[in-house]
Design an enzyme around this catalytic site. Structure first.
Site, mmCIF file in Angstrom:
data_model
loop_
_atom_site.group_PDB
_atom_site.id
_atom_site.type_symbol
_atom_site.label_atom_id
_atom_site.label_comp_id
_atom_site.label_asym_id
_atom_site.label_seq_id
_atom_site.Cartn_x
_atom_site.Cartn_y
_atom_site.Cartn_z
ATOM 1 N N GLN A 30 0.779 -1.231 0.145
ATOM 2 C CA GLN A 30 0.145 -0.018 0.124
ATOM 3 C C GLN A 30 0.962 1.226 0.042
ATOM 4 O O GLN A 30 1.927 1.347 0.210
ATOM 5 C CB GLN A 30 -0.822 0.108 1.395
ATOM 6 C CG GLN A 30 -0.271 -0.133 2.541
ATOM 7 C CD GLN A 30 -0.986 -0.894 3.806
ATOM 8 O OE1 GLN A 30 -2.255 -0.940 3.754
ATOM 9 N NE2 GLN A 30 -0.104 -1.634 4.600
ATOM 10 N N HIS A 61 -7.841 3.406 20.221
ATOM 11 C CA HIS A 61 -7.188 2.263 20.614
ATOM 12 C C HIS A 61 -7.716 1.597 21.899
ATOM 13 O O HIS A 61 -8.014 0.661 22.330
ATOM 14 C CB HIS A 61 -5.754 2.690 20.573
ATOM 15 C CG HIS A 61 -5.111 2.762 19.286
ATOM 16 N ND1 HIS A 61 -4.387 3.820 18.846
ATOM 17 C CD2 HIS A 61 -5.092 1.733 18.253
ATOM 18 C CE1 HIS A 61 -4.071 3.661 17.645
ATOM 19 N NE2 HIS A 61 -4.454 2.277 17.342
ATOM 20 N N GLU A 105 0.715 -8.710 11.451
ATOM 21 C CA GLU A 105 0.412 -7.475 10.449
ATOM 22 C C GLU A 105 1.058 -7.873 8.979
ATOM 23 O O GLU A 105 2.264 -8.362 9.099
ATOM 24 C CB GLU A 105 1.379 -6.259 11.053
ATOM 25 C CG GLU A 105 1.715 -5.132 10.006
ATOM 26 C CD GLU A 105 0.608 -4.434 9.597
ATOM 27 O OE1 GLU A 105 -0.436 -4.085 10.293
ATOM 28 O OE2 GLU A 105 0.392 -4.368 8.413
ATOM 29 N N GLY A 137 -3.176 -11.959 8.344
ATOM 30 C CA GLY A 137 -3.912 -12.616 9.271
ATOM 31 C C GLY A 137 -5.187 -13.549 9.056
ATOM 32 O O GLY A 137 -5.436 -14.303 10.030
ATOM 33 N N ASP A 154 -7.672 -5.085 14.211
ATOM 34 C CA ASP A 154 -7.400 -3.661 14.160
ATOM 35 C C ASP A 154 -6.995 -3.498 12.712
ATOM 36 O O ASP A 154 -5.657 -3.346 12.280
ATOM 37 C CB ASP A 154 -6.211 -3.175 15.110
ATOM 38 C CG ASP A 154 -6.114 -1.655 15.079
ATOM 39 O OD1 ASP A 154 -6.751 -0.788 14.400
ATOM 40 O OD2 ASP A 154 -4.844 -1.390 15.713
ATOM 41 N N THR A 156 -7.314 -2.375 8.159
ATOM 42 C CA THR A 156 -7.852 -1.206 7.416
ATOM 43 C C THR A 156 -9.114 -1.410 6.940
ATOM 44 O O THR A 156 -9.731 -2.448 7.156
ATOM 45 C CB THR A 156 -6.737 -1.015 6.217
ATOM 46 O OG1 THR A 156 -6.389 -2.611 5.836
ATOM 47 C CG2 THR A 156 -5.578 -0.509 6.518
ATOM 48 N N ASP A 157 -9.808 -0.402 6.116
ATOM 49 C CA ASP A 157 -10.969 -0.418 5.662
ATOM 50 C C ASP A 157 -11.268 -2.067 4.808
ATOM 51 O O ASP A 157 -10.138 -2.619 4.222
ATOM 52 C CB ASP A 157 -11.408 0.485 4.766
ATOM 53 C CG ASP A 157 -11.260 2.059 5.311
ATOM 54 O OD1 ASP A 157 -11.680 1.822 6.661
ATOM 55 O OD2 ASP A 157 -11.049 2.803 4.932
HETATM 56 N N1 SAM Z 1 -6.967 2.150 13.466
HETATM 57 C C1 SAM Z 1 -6.839 1.970 12.203
HETATM 58 C C2 SAM Z 1 -8.227 2.239 11.183
HETATM 59 O O1 SAM Z 1 -9.167 1.687 11.698
HETATM 60 O O2 SAM Z 1 -8.201 2.965 10.319
HETATM 61 C C3 SAM Z 1 -6.280 0.497 11.549
HETATM 62 C C4 SAM Z 1 -4.966 0.892 12.073
HETATM 63 S S1 SAM Z 1 -3.670 -0.294 11.500
HETATM 64 C C5 SAM Z 1 -2.449 0.832 10.866
HETATM 65 C C6 SAM Z 1 -4.243 -1.199 10.012
HETATM 66 C C7 SAM Z 1 -3.258 -2.244 9.587
HETATM 67 O O3 SAM Z 1 -4.147 -3.388 9.078
HETATM 68 C C8 SAM Z 1 -2.337 -1.830 8.332
HETATM 69 O O4 SAM Z 1 -1.394 -1.596 8.963
HETATM 70 C C9 SAM Z 1 -2.546 -2.941 7.364
HETATM 71 O O5 SAM Z 1 -1.411 -3.305 6.760
HETATM 72 C C10 SAM Z 1 -3.040 -4.116 8.445
HETATM 73 N N2 SAM Z 1 -3.943 -5.204 7.552
HETATM 74 C C11 SAM Z 1 -4.717 -4.934 6.761
HETATM 75 N N3 SAM Z 1 -5.225 -6.249 6.297
HETATM 76 C C12 SAM Z 1 -4.471 -7.161 6.972
HETATM 77 C C13 SAM Z 1 -4.522 -8.596 6.752
HETATM 78 N N4 SAM Z 1 -5.290 -9.221 5.856
HETATM 79 N N5 SAM Z 1 -3.673 -9.227 7.612
HETATM 80 C C14 SAM Z 1 -2.675 -8.569 8.528
HETATM 81 N N6 SAM Z 1 -2.791 -7.040 8.659
HETATM 82 C C15 SAM Z 1 -3.767 -6.613 7.818
#
Ligand code: SAM
Length: 269
Positions: A30, A61, A105, A137, A154, A156-157
């Site tokens: 990304q 958080h 992550e 994950g 936690d 991303t969208d």
């Molecule tokens: N608090 C934030 C929000 O709701 O916008 C989320 C923050 S955290 C940085 C989100 C993380 O999820 C990102 O770093 C992304 O790389 C990770 N992520 C997304 N899909 C994932 C997956 N399938 N497995 C592991 N990590 C994932």
């Protein structure tokens, strides 16, 4: 010239005035940016979507973590999916009984960038009780033989590699790896923008867990400002939560816990 960051999501946008772009790169997964904003301090942006701001990250958080952690009778082993900034892990380690945390992550660069630009959010990523894995994950929960007391998502969208974190198969796997008092909790977006997604996740949790609830928090820098979390619990009703005055919080409180759970999407039905 004024510079504005527009976080666009499904027919709605949230705008922040940017004073300076501090970092910009494309990782294998990304686009990662860190910007300095006029009102909210430094902000982490992934693929154009605001992930956290220094000013309001505690609202997100603390509420993501402490509602499920206080619902579990004694959370010792915790899994965090996503959460690359470290804010969720920081809150988990406030609970004195926690012995082991695994964080999965997908994108190592998010962790590296947050260590550099958000030391107060990411500090707990150096805790020796944390095992940090860089992989998907969804694959992890499908394949792991380990079991956990609490699983926190936690993410991303719900697009691209994060989409499957909102699927029935994913929650089936989460249920399987949770112990007998297990609790899981996922961020489930803005209820006015993604009500249908929330409804689906709530149905999955309702099919699996004895108790499920939807609760909310205010996160001013996220689109619409109102955010939700979906929680499933195998044995304890989230209204019968523990208290522990050793866990110091700025936003979460027992009164807030009671007030925000059992939120209804009355406009979606
Ligand atoms: N608090 C934030 C929000 O709701 O916008 C989320 C923050 S955290 C940085 C989100 C993380 O999820 C990102 O770093 C992304 O790389 C990770 N992520 C997304 N899909 C994932 C997956 N399938 N497995 C592991 N990590 C994932």
């Amino acid at each position: 010239m004024e510079l504005w960051l527009n976080d666009r999501i499904e027919g709605q946008t949230s705008s922040l005035k940017v004073l300076k772009v501090l970092h910009l790169e494309r990782s294998d997964y990304q686009e990662i940016a860190v910007v300095l904003t006029e009102n909210h301090g430094k902000v982490l942006v992934l693929n154009g979507a605001v992930q956290l701001s220094e000013k309001d990250e505690a609202f997100y958080h603390e509420m993501l973590v402490h509602v499920p952690m206080f619902t579990h009778p004694s959370p010792k082993k915790v899994l965090v999916i996503g959460g690359g900034d470290g804010g969720a892990v920081r809150e988990v380690f406030k609970h004195p009984q926690v012995e082991r945390v695994v964080m999965v992550e997908i994108d190592k660069r998010v962790v590296d960038v947050c260590r550099e630009f958000f030391p107060e959010v990411s500090s707990a990523l150096s805790d020796p009780r944390l095992e940090l894995l860089f992989e998907d994950g969804v694959k992890f929960v499908r394949e792991t033989k380990e079991s956990f007391d609490v699983v926190l998502v936690d993410s991303t969208d719900p697009y691209d590699f994060a989409e499957q974190l909102f699927s029935k198969e994913f929650f089936d796997s989460v249920y399987r790896i949770l112990g007998s008092d297990g609790v899981c909790c996922s961020q489930t977006e803005n209820p006015f923008i993604m009500g249908k997604l929330i409804g689906r996740v709530q149905n999955y949790l309702g099919e699996l867990f004895k108790f499920k609830t939807l609760y909310w928090a205010v996160v001013p820098t996220y689109p619409g400002g109102l955010w939700t979390f979906s929680l499933g619990s195998k044995s304890v009703d989230p209204i019968n939560f523990r208290r522990d005055s050793r866990v110091k919080t700025r936003v979460y409180s027992p009164d807030l816990h009671r007030a925000v759970i059992n939120f209804s999407l009355f406009w979606e039905v």
